[in-house]
Design a protein around this motif. Structure first.
Motif: not given
Length: 265
Positions: A135-163
């Motif tokens: 598409s010609n616009k940005m649809e990705a969710w922006n977590p704004l000011f949230s960077r804490w491991p809400q769901m996982s201490e492990l996956y908080v590391l992995s999610i950085a690569s695919d964005s």
């Protein structure tokens, strides 16, 4: 207001390159309204404005952005069940493009009457939109000011690569089914277990980590054991085990463990 480099406090080593404290310069404003006007219902509505710079930004935060976020959180007591959920919509600008985003979750919680282990169970679903590269616009969710491991201490590391933003906890492009069970083993011991099934909502460009051809992020079981020796000394052990899906190029399984002893004075 959160600058990329420290500008508000004295810098001791000014002869060196500044230490980055944030992805880019940003600023934000929040309007929040809470009410309990309906029996058994807690309701919170909010509006968040955020402006992001592009200096130092990469990936889906590589251009200047303006994000408006309207959202609501609700928690309703249906004893013995509790229904809680949150839904937020984003719109604004991403460079010269328009942007939209959608995020939210819904959970059902129950506390059982069994006094042996005082079990508490929860099951739910979370959704954070991803960017459709066609598409010609940005649809990705922006977590704004949230960077804490809400769901996982492990996956908080992995999610950085695919964005491709390169910062920890940039939660986006995620669907997650989650089940939780907590047991009170004794007056001092507690065991909590989770099972998560993770997916991406949109394909991402292939890189050193992501395959670029799959949306299955994988399975993530977790367990945490808490023990309180007394009111001043406690410990816990956390274990997480990631079984990657075809979203990733490398399918090697990952193990994260932490043991922590806390002393309170």
């Amino acid at each position: 207001r959160n600058p990329r480099d420290d500008t508000y406090f004295p810098v001791l080593n000014e002869d060196k390159a500044p230490q980055a404290l944030n992805t880019t310069d940003d600023e934000g404003y929040l309007l929040d309204w809470k009410t309990r006007s309906v029996d058994n219902l807690f309701l919170e509505n909010y509006y968040i404005f955020k402006r992001e710079d592009d200096d130092g930004g990469t990936g889906i935060q590589g251009q200047k952005g303006i994000i408006n976020t309207f959202g609501s959180f609700a928690k309703y007591n249906l004893s013995p069940f509790t229904l809680r959920g949150q839904l937020a919509y984003q719109f604004g600008e991403y460079g010269n493009e328009d942007r939209t985003g959608l995020g939210g979750y819904v959970y059902v919680d129950e506390e059982f009457k069994d006094k042996t282990f005082s079990p508490k169970a929860s099951i739910g679903y979370m959704y954070l939109s991803g960017d459709d590269r066609g598409s010609n616009k940005m649809e990705a969710w922006n977590p704004l000011f949230s960077r804490w491991p809400q769901m996982s201490e492990l996956y908080v590391l992995s999610i950085a690569s695919d964005s491709n933003v390169g910062v920890l906890g940039y939660w986006t492009n995620l669907s997650m089914w989650r089940a939780e069970l907590a047991l009170k083993l004794t007056e001092k011991a507690k065991l909590t277990m989770w099972y998560n099934f993770l997916r991406a909502n949109e394909l991402v460009a292939g890189n050193a980590v992501c395959s670029g051809t799959g949306k299955n992020r994988g399975h993530l079981p977790q367990a945490r054991f808490d023990y309180a020796f007394n009111k001043n000394v406690s410990t816990y052990c956390l274990v997480e085990y990631l079984i990657p899906g075809n979203f990733y190029k490398d399918r090697d399984e990952a193990l994260f463990t932490r043991v922590e002893l806390q002393l309170k004075f």
